[in-house]
Design an enzyme around this catalytic site. Structure first.
Site, short mmCIF file in Angstrom:
data_model
loop_
_atom_site.label_atom_id
_atom_site.label_comp_id
_atom_site.label_asym_id
_atom_site.label_seq_id
_atom_site.Cartn_x
_atom_site.Cartn_y
_atom_site.Cartn_z
N SER A 301 -1.28 32.90 -24.95
CA SER A 301 -2.37 33.30 -25.84
C SER A 301 -2.01 34.61 -26.50
O SER A 301 -1.62 35.57 -25.82
CB SER A 301 -3.66 33.46 -25.03
OG SER A 301 -4.69 33.97 -25.84
N GLU A 302 -2.16 34.68 -27.85
CA GLU A 302 -1.71 35.88 -28.56
C GLU A 302 -2.55 37.12 -28.27
O GLU A 302 -2.17 38.23 -28.64
CB GLU A 302 -1.65 35.64 -30.07
CG GLU A 302 -2.93 35.17 -30.70
CD GLU A 302 -2.92 33.69 -30.97
OE1 GLU A 302 -3.45 33.28 -32.00
OE2 GLU A 302 -2.40 32.93 -30.13
N ASN A 303 -3.71 36.96 -27.61
CA ASN A 303 -4.48 38.15 -27.23
C ASN A 303 -4.11 38.67 -25.84
O ASN A 303 -4.86 39.42 -25.23
CB ASN A 303 -6.00 37.89 -27.33
CG ASN A 303 -6.46 36.71 -26.50
OD1 ASN A 303 -5.84 35.66 -26.51
ND2 ASN A 303 -7.57 36.85 -25.81
#
Length: 472
Positions: A301-303
């Site tokens: 997940s890019e977060n």
């Protein structure tokens, strides 16, 4: 405005921000409602300042966080990646009262990181061959039908026969960040994946102000557990109350897709093989985790999370643990947490095998548009432009038509997110990029070539060995 050498404790948020003047630039951490410095933003919304220049990866939430400042019209300029359905943003942008620099999420957090590291600029392949290079709408004339100002064109340079964009780093007068725990020297610990952009934002500012849920004395945090050293934090405050809302509460049993979406996701799951590391984009792709039964597949997940798990059981949800769609999630055994700049380093550095994305349009030349309908809707490119610009295999999942209009087009009429996708899967068929041309390779069950030609409205290539999904 001098930077203090040692972090100072403030009794409340009003005192901590008392010297922020109108016209200041402020970098703000947070993603969705996770890691949002809500008390500092609420205090700023009550302070008589205007003409503020905000920088944040995300300002999507109505009546929370940045929106408190935005709806007071205290912000004159916004550098942002994702705006979602923010009503105040959409209104002010199309009214011409707010100027905006849209920036890919990975590029934006790297601008924060390099700004804090004293690096003036860097090159990235994210956004090449898109209007991001030539200039995007920066300000509209009142009414939102005519662009008043475009962003400046980007400088580019070739490295190893590939085009890269020169991106200047960012610095801010102030930073607002939020952590779970901190000591009075400014050492911070984040919970779940609430790190997101907070560490990067803190580093780029002259004065970084942190709000923490729990304040402890120096020595009470194990040095090995410090996520952000106090050298990057100038002021710290311990507000007594936090709202910490959950934007999209999802439980393990909350799963419902249409028959068409089920066809798409079932077929897309076959492209994910054991041992792969996969990024699932916002929209339809996030549901794909329900179709992946192999335990030897890792979701990124890019977060800031490697090892995304299923939705939680009721009562186990955590507002500081969300996916890119801002839905509550869990972590699988062996998961790792990190800041957003680290997450996008994985993406840019080709450490992700497959990226699954949604789209508004896909062209016959394998281009993708996914973030903007000019004059009508702007969600922001988020991390999609970084994913499409990476060297991972890029698979687009989308319904074939919207309101009887084919989403497969001869040429994208919306601003491009990127080029050269690898595969497109709709409820009617599977298309593959073959020498830069979108080529139909499989038909969904019950679909014949005549039907998909009638629904597509533009001529596409068809492979000589066309078969139905499931046929060997």
């Amino acid at each position: 405005m001098l930077r203090r050498s040692i972090c100072q404790f403030y009794k409340n948020c009003q005192e901590a921000i008392s010297d922020i003047p109108s016209g200041s630039s402020i970098a703000v951490g947070g993603f969705g409602t996770s890691g949002v410095p809500e008390n500092l933003l609420k205090a700023l919304s009550k302070k008589p300042v205007s003409g503020l220049k905000f920088m944040s990866i995300d300002c999507t939430i109505d009546n929370y966080g940045i929106d408190w400042v935005l709806k007071n019209k205290q912000i004159s300029h916004l550098t942002v990646s994702f705006v979602g359905d923010s009503q105040n943003f959409q209104k002010q942008f199309f009214d011409g009262t707010l100027s905006v620099d849209f920036t890919p999420m990975g590029t934006l957090v790297e601008k924060f990181r390099t700004g804090g590291a004293g690096i003036p600029a860097f090159y990235t392949k994210t956004g090449t061959k898109t209007p991001y290079v030539s200039g995007l709408p920066k300000r509209y004339k009142p009414g939102g039908l005519e662009v008043a100002e475009y962003s400046l064109p980007k400088d580019t340079k070739m490295f190893n026969n590939r085009e890269y964009i020169l991106e200047p780093s960012l610095n801010a007068d102030f930073a607002f960040i939020k952590a779970w725990k901190g000591d009075k020297l400014g050492n911070l610990v984040f919970k779940g994946n609430s790190q997101n952009s907070n560490p990067d934002v803190a580093k780029c500012a002259k004065i970084a102000i942190a709000e923490v849920e729990e304040l402890v004395e120096p020595g009470e945090i194990d040095p090995k557990h410090v996520h952000l050293p106090g050298v990057y934090v100038d002021r710290i405050v311990n507000p007594p109350v936090y709202i910490k809302p959950i934007l999209h509460l999802k439980h393990k049993s909350d799963f419902e897709v249409s028959a068409a979406e089920n066809l798409i996701l079932t077929r897309a799951a076959k492209e994910i093989k054991s041992g792969m590391i996969v990024n699932l984009g916002v929209g339809l792709p996030v549901f794909l985790q329900k179709y992946l039964q192999d335990k030897n597949i890792i979701l990124q997940s890019e977060n800031g999370l490697l090892g995304v798990g299923d939705y939680p059981e009721p009562g186990q949800e955590d507002p500081d643990l969300i996916n890119p769609a801002k839905e509550t999630i869990t972590m699988n055994p062996g998961a790792a947490l990190f800041e957003s700049s680290e997450s996008f380093a994985m993406i840019r550095g080709s450490h992700i095998d497959v990226s699954i994305l949604g789209a508004l349009q896909v062209s016959l030349n394998c281009d993708i548009a996914s973030w903007m309908i000019p004059g009508k809707l702007i969600r922001g490119m988020g991390g999609a432009m970084d994913l499409v610009g990476s060297d991972s295999r890029k698979i687009v999942t989308m319904v074939h038509s919207f309101k009887d209009q084919s989403k497969i087009v001869e040429k994208c009429s919306y601003p491009l997110t990127g080029t050269n996708i690898s595969m497109l899967i709709t409820e009617l068929g599977v298309f593959e990029n073959r020498e830069g041309k979108l080529t139909l390779i499989e038909l969904m069950p019950g679909v014949d070539l005549e039907l998909i030609q009638a629904k597509t409205k533009c001529k596409f290539e068809t492979c000589s060995s066309l078969k139905s999904v499931g046929q060997t």
